[in-house]
Write a protein that holds these residues in place. Sequence first.
Motif, PDB file in Angstrom:
ATOM      1  N   PHE A 100       0.797  -1.228   0.000  1.00 20.15           N
ATOM      2  CA  PHE A 100       0.000   0.000   0.000  1.00 20.15           C
ATOM      3  C   PHE A 100       0.832   1.282   0.000  1.00 20.15           C
ATOM      4  CE2 PHE A 100      -2.959  -3.190   1.640  1.00 20.15           C
ATOM      5  CZ  PHE A 100      -4.046  -2.957   0.817  1.00 20.15           C
ATOM      6  N   THR A 101       1.903   1.319   0.760  1.00 14.17           N
ATOM      7  CA  THR A 101       2.683   2.558   0.850  1.00 14.17           C
ATOM      8  C   THR A 101       3.905   2.529  -0.072  1.00 14.17           C
ATOM      9  OG1 THR A 101       1.933   2.973   3.118  1.00 14.17           O
ATOM     10  CG2 THR A 101       3.953   4.067   2.414  1.00 14.17           C
ATOM     11  N   ALA A 102       4.703   1.452   0.009  1.00 13.83           N
ATOM     12  CA  ALA A 102       5.935   1.420  -0.785  1.00 13.83           C
ATOM     13  C   ALA A 102       5.660   1.349  -2.275  1.00 13.83           C
ATOM     14  CB  ALA A 102       6.800   0.246  -0.347  1.00 13.83           C
ATOM     15  N   ARG A 103       4.667   0.537  -2.696  1.00 18.31           N
ATOM     16  CA  ARG A 103       4.458   0.359  -4.128  1.00 18.31           C
ATOM     17  C   ARG A 103       3.268   1.174  -4.650  1.00 18.31           C
ATOM     18  NH1 ARG A 103       6.495  -3.453  -7.480  1.00 18.31           N
ATOM     19  NH2 ARG A 103       8.347  -3.000  -6.240  1.00 18.31           N
ATOM     20  N   ALA A 104       2.126   1.145  -3.960  1.00 16.78           N
ATOM     21  CA  ALA A 104       0.941   1.856  -4.462  1.00 16.78           C
ATOM     22  C   ALA A 104       0.934   3.336  -4.096  1.00 16.78           C
ATOM     23  CB  ALA A 104      -0.332   1.186  -3.949  1.00 16.78           C
ATOM     24  N   GLY A 105       1.791   3.743  -3.158  1.00 19.94           N
ATOM     25  CA  GLY A 105       1.951   5.161  -2.861  1.00 19.94           C
ATOM     26  C   GLY A 105       0.947   5.760  -1.899  1.00 19.94           C
ATOM     27  N   LEU A 106       0.199   4.925  -1.169  1.00 19.37           N
ATOM     28  CA  LEU A 106      -0.731   5.471  -0.179  1.00 19.37           C
ATOM     29  C   LEU A 106       0.045   6.029   1.012  1.00 19.37           C
ATOM     30  CD1 LEU A 106      -2.760   3.913  -1.939  1.00 19.37           C
ATOM     31  CD2 LEU A 106      -3.892   3.165   0.171  1.00 19.37           C
ATOM     32  N   GLU A 107      -0.527   7.041   1.644  1.00 27.04           N
ATOM     33  CA  GLU A 107       0.115   7.618   2.820  1.00 27.04           C
ATOM     34  C   GLU A 107       0.085   6.642   3.988  1.00 27.04           C
ATOM     35  OE1 GLU A 107      -1.136  11.536   3.906  1.00 27.04           O
ATOM     36  OE2 GLU A 107      -1.278  12.210   1.828  1.00 27.04           O
ATOM     37  N   LYS A 108       1.011   6.821   4.902  1.00 33.31           N
ATOM     38  CA  LYS A 108       1.059   5.973   6.095  1.00 33.31           C
ATOM     39  C   LYS A 108      -0.055   6.376   7.060  1.00 33.31           C
ATOM     40  CE  LYS A 108       5.202   7.175   7.241  1.00 33.31           C
ATOM     41  NZ  LYS A 108       6.494   7.275   7.961  1.00 33.31           N
ATOM     42  N   PRO A 109      -0.562   5.421   7.841  1.00 37.71           N
ATOM     43  CA  PRO A 109      -1.518   5.770   8.896  1.00 37.71           C
ATOM     44  C   PRO A 109      -0.831   6.541  10.025  1.00 37.71           C
ATOM     45  CG  PRO A 109      -1.504   3.397   8.454  1.00 37.71           C
ATOM     46  CD  PRO A 109      -0.307   3.984   7.773  1.00 37.71           C
ATOM     47  N   SER A 110      -1.637   7.198  10.803  1.00 36.44           N
ATOM     48  CA  SER A 110      -1.133   7.883  11.980  1.00 36.44           C
ATOM     49  C   SER A 110      -2.144   7.740  13.101  1.00 36.44           C
ATOM     50  CB  SER A 110      -0.887   9.364  11.697  1.00 36.44           C
ATOM     51  OG  SER A 110      -0.555  10.053  12.883  1.00 36.44           O
ATOM     52  N   PHE A 111      -1.645   7.519  14.320  1.00 37.15           N
ATOM     53  CA  PHE A 111      -2.533   7.430  15.482  1.00 37.15           C
ATOM     54  C   PHE A 111      -2.535   8.734  16.280  1.00 37.15           C
ATOM     55  CE2 PHE A 111      -1.159   2.935  14.857  1.00 37.15           C
ATOM     56  CZ  PHE A 111      -2.395   2.446  14.451  1.00 37.15           C
ATOM     57  N   ASP A 112      -1.894   9.764  15.746  1.00 31.05           N
ATOM     58  CA  ASP A 112      -1.819  11.057  16.434  1.00 31.05           C
ATOM     59  C   ASP A 112      -2.943  11.972  15.943  1.00 31.05           C
ATOM     60  OD1 ASP A 112       0.495  10.175  17.681  1.00 31.05           O
ATOM     61  OD2 ASP A 112       1.780  10.950  16.080  1.00 31.05           O
ATOM     62  N   GLY A 113      -3.957  12.147  16.763  1.00 26.29           N
ATOM     63  CA  GLY A 113      -5.051  13.044  16.404  1.00 26.29           C
ATOM     64  C   GLY A 113      -5.919  12.482  15.298  1.00 26.29           C
ATOM     65  N   SER A 114      -6.711  13.351  14.685  1.00 18.19           N
ATOM     66  CA  SER A 114      -7.634  12.929  13.636  1.00 18.19           C
ATOM     67  C   SER A 114      -6.898  12.777  12.307  1.00 18.19           C
ATOM     68  CB  SER A 114      -8.767  13.948  13.480  1.00 18.19           C
ATOM     69  OG  SER A 114      -8.238  15.214  13.157  1.00 18.19           O
ATOM     70  N   VAL A 115      -7.363  11.820  11.492  1.00 16.43           N
ATOM     71  CA  VAL A 115      -6.756  11.554  10.197  1.00 16.43           C
ATOM     72  C   VAL A 115      -7.523  12.304   9.121  1.00 16.43           C
ATOM     73  CG1 VAL A 115      -6.204   9.758   8.517  1.00 16.43           C
ATOM     74  CG2 VAL A 115      -5.964   9.288  10.955  1.00 16.43           C
ATOM     75  N   SER A 116      -6.814  12.969   8.244  1.00 15.30           N
ATOM     76  CA  SER A 116      -7.475  13.697   7.167  1.00 15.30           C
ATOM     77  C   SER A 116      -8.027  12.729   6.136  1.00 15.30           C
ATOM     78  CB  SER A 116      -6.496  14.662   6.489  1.00 15.30           C
ATOM     79  OG  SER A 116      -5.418  13.949   5.917  1.00 15.30           O
ATOM     80  N   THR A 117      -9.232  13.003   5.661  1.00 14.24           N
ATOM     81  CA  THR A 117      -9.861  12.162   4.645  1.00 14.24           C
ATOM     82  C   THR A 117      -9.212  12.430   3.298  1.00 14.24           C
ATOM     83  OG1 THR A 117     -11.947  12.189   5.859  1.00 14.24           O
ATOM     84  CG2 THR A 117     -12.037  11.553   3.550  1.00 14.24           C
ATOM     85  N   LYS A 118      -8.820  11.373   2.622  1.00 10.70           N
ATOM     86  CA  LYS A 118      -8.073  11.518   1.368  1.00 10.70           C
ATOM     87  C   LYS A 118      -8.979  11.648   0.148  1.00 10.70           C
ATOM     88  CE  LYS A 118      -4.190  11.010   3.594  1.00 10.70           C
ATOM     89  NZ  LYS A 118      -4.674  10.737   4.947  1.00 10.70           N
ATOM     90  N   GLY A 119     -10.262  11.280   0.295  1.00 11.29           N
ATOM     91  CA  GLY A 119     -11.167  11.377  -0.844  1.00 11.29           C
ATOM     92  C   GLY A 119     -10.908  10.326  -1.902  1.00 11.29           C
ATOM     93  N   LYS A 120     -10.263   9.212  -1.516  1.00  7.91           N
ATOM     94  CA  LYS A 120      -9.987   8.125  -2.445  1.00  7.91           C
ATOM     95  C   LYS A 120     -10.529   6.826  -1.875  1.00  7.91           C
ATOM     96  CE  LYS A 120      -5.844  10.131  -4.565  1.00  7.91           C
ATOM     97  NZ  LYS A 120      -4.411   9.920  -4.910  1.00  7.91           N
ATOM     98  N   LYS A 121     -10.881   5.899  -2.786  1.00  6.93           N
ATOM     99  CA  LYS A 121     -11.494   4.641  -2.365  1.00  6.93           C
ATOM    100  C   LYS A 121     -10.625   3.463  -2.785  1.00  6.93           C
ATOM    101  CE  LYS A 121     -15.964   4.328  -2.278  1.00  6.93           C
ATOM    102  NZ  LYS A 121     -17.406   4.185  -2.646  1.00  6.93           N
ATOM    103  N   VAL A 122     -10.519   2.496  -1.873  1.00  4.04           N
ATOM    104  CA  VAL A 122      -9.685   1.310  -2.084  1.00  4.04           C
ATOM    105  C   VAL A 122     -10.529   0.060  -1.879  1.00  4.04           C
ATOM    106  CG1 VAL A 122      -7.662   0.020  -1.272  1.00  4.04           C
ATOM    107  CG2 VAL A 122      -7.616   2.534  -1.312  1.00  4.04           C
ATOM    108  N   LEU A 123     -10.405  -0.903  -2.792  1.00  2.00           N
ATOM    109  CA  LEU A 123     -11.031  -2.208  -2.615  1.00  2.00           C
ATOM    110  C   LEU A 123      -9.986  -3.189  -2.100  1.00  2.00           C
ATOM    111  CD1 LEU A 123     -13.217  -4.394  -2.899  1.00  2.00           C
ATOM    112  CD2 LEU A 123     -12.558  -4.620  -5.314  1.00  2.00           C
TER     113      LEU A 123
END
Length: 341
Positions: A137-160
Motif C-alpha cells: 500500500f505505501t511502498a508500491r501503491a503510494g498510499l500515505e502511512k496511517p497515523s494514530f496522532d489526532g484525527s486523520v485527514s480524509t483523502k477522498g480516495k477509495k480502495v477495494l
Amino acid sequence: MANLAAVIPAAKAPLEVQEVETYKPGPHELLIKNEVIAYSPIEYKIAKLAFFPIQYPAILGGSFGGTVEAVGPQVTNFKVGDKVAAAKSGKSVGNQYGSYQRYVVLSDETASKVPEGIDLALPVSFTANLSTVVGIFTARAGLEKPSFDGSVSTKGKKVLVYGGSSNVGTLSVQYVAQAGYSVVTTSSPSNNAFVSKLGAVKVLDHTQEQGALIKALIAEGPYDLVVDSIALPNTTPITGAVVAAQGGGKLYALLPAFGPETLPEGVTREFASWGSVLDEEKNLGLRTWAFTEYLPQGFASGKLIPQTIEKVAGGLKGVNDALDKLEKGVSGVKLVSNPWE
C-alpha cells in the motif's frame, strides 16, 4: 540451555521434534526465548506441498514472540528482558531464524516492543504480514502511512481490499482506513460482524453468486486501488472484472499467478515479493517505522484489532496439527501455539 525444534527432515515429510543448537546472535541480532508461534497459510504450503524449494532439514516458521535472551553487537534499541513481537526477515537465511523452536535468532529490524499489559499473541498475529501490507500500500501503491496522532485527514480516495477476514486482509483494511482512505471489502456472513469493526465503509458478502458479487463490487466503485488479498484462481476473475469495468489497470495481488491465466483485456496482475519491496532504496525506513512505531502504537492505543486467537495444544509436537488445520482451511482466526508446552 537446551533448544528443541520441530524440524522438517525432507520435502513433504511430517515435522519431528529434535534437539538443536542454541544460537548466539550476530551483529544487529537478538536471541529470543520464544513463547508464541503464530502460523500463516504459506507455511503449510511449504511443509506439505513443497511450494518453494528449500534446503532440508529445515526449521520453518516466520512469526513469533517472546523475551529477549541475549543481544548481539551493534544492537541499541533492545535489551535482555524486553518482550517483543517478531517476524523473520526476508534477508535471514539459516535454521536459527525459523520460529518452530524454543530459541530463535532475530534481526533487530523486524522486532517490535510489546506494550506492557498486552497479550503477546495479539501483536504477534500481525507480524508475518506487516511488511507485506506496508510494501503493497505505501511502498508500491503510494498510499500515505496511517497515523494514530489526532484525527486523520480524509483523502477522498477509495480502495477495494478483497478478502477482509484473511490474515492479510484484516490488517490491510485497518491500515488503509487509518490512513484516511475509504475501504470496501468482502467477507462471509460468519465473519461480517468482525470485519465490520475494522474501518471499512462497506462489507460485501463474497459467498453470493459470482456475477452478483462482481456487480455489487462495481457499484461501490470506482476505486483508486484494487488489492486482492486472496489472489487465488477463484478470486482473480472477480477482482479482475472490477478493474476491467473501470477501464483496466493494475490488479495488486498477494500471490503470483498459479499458472496461465486470462485476465480481462487491459488488466495486469501486479505482484512482487511485497516484504522485499521495503529493501528498495526509496523505501528504506518504512520497515523500521512499521515495527517500532505503527505496531506498538496501534496496540497501545487500542486501535489495532486482531483476529480471534485460536490456541493449538501440544507445543512443538502440535506443530503438525496446526499445519493440518491450515491445510483444511481456517477463517477469521489466527492459530498460535506455545513451544514450551
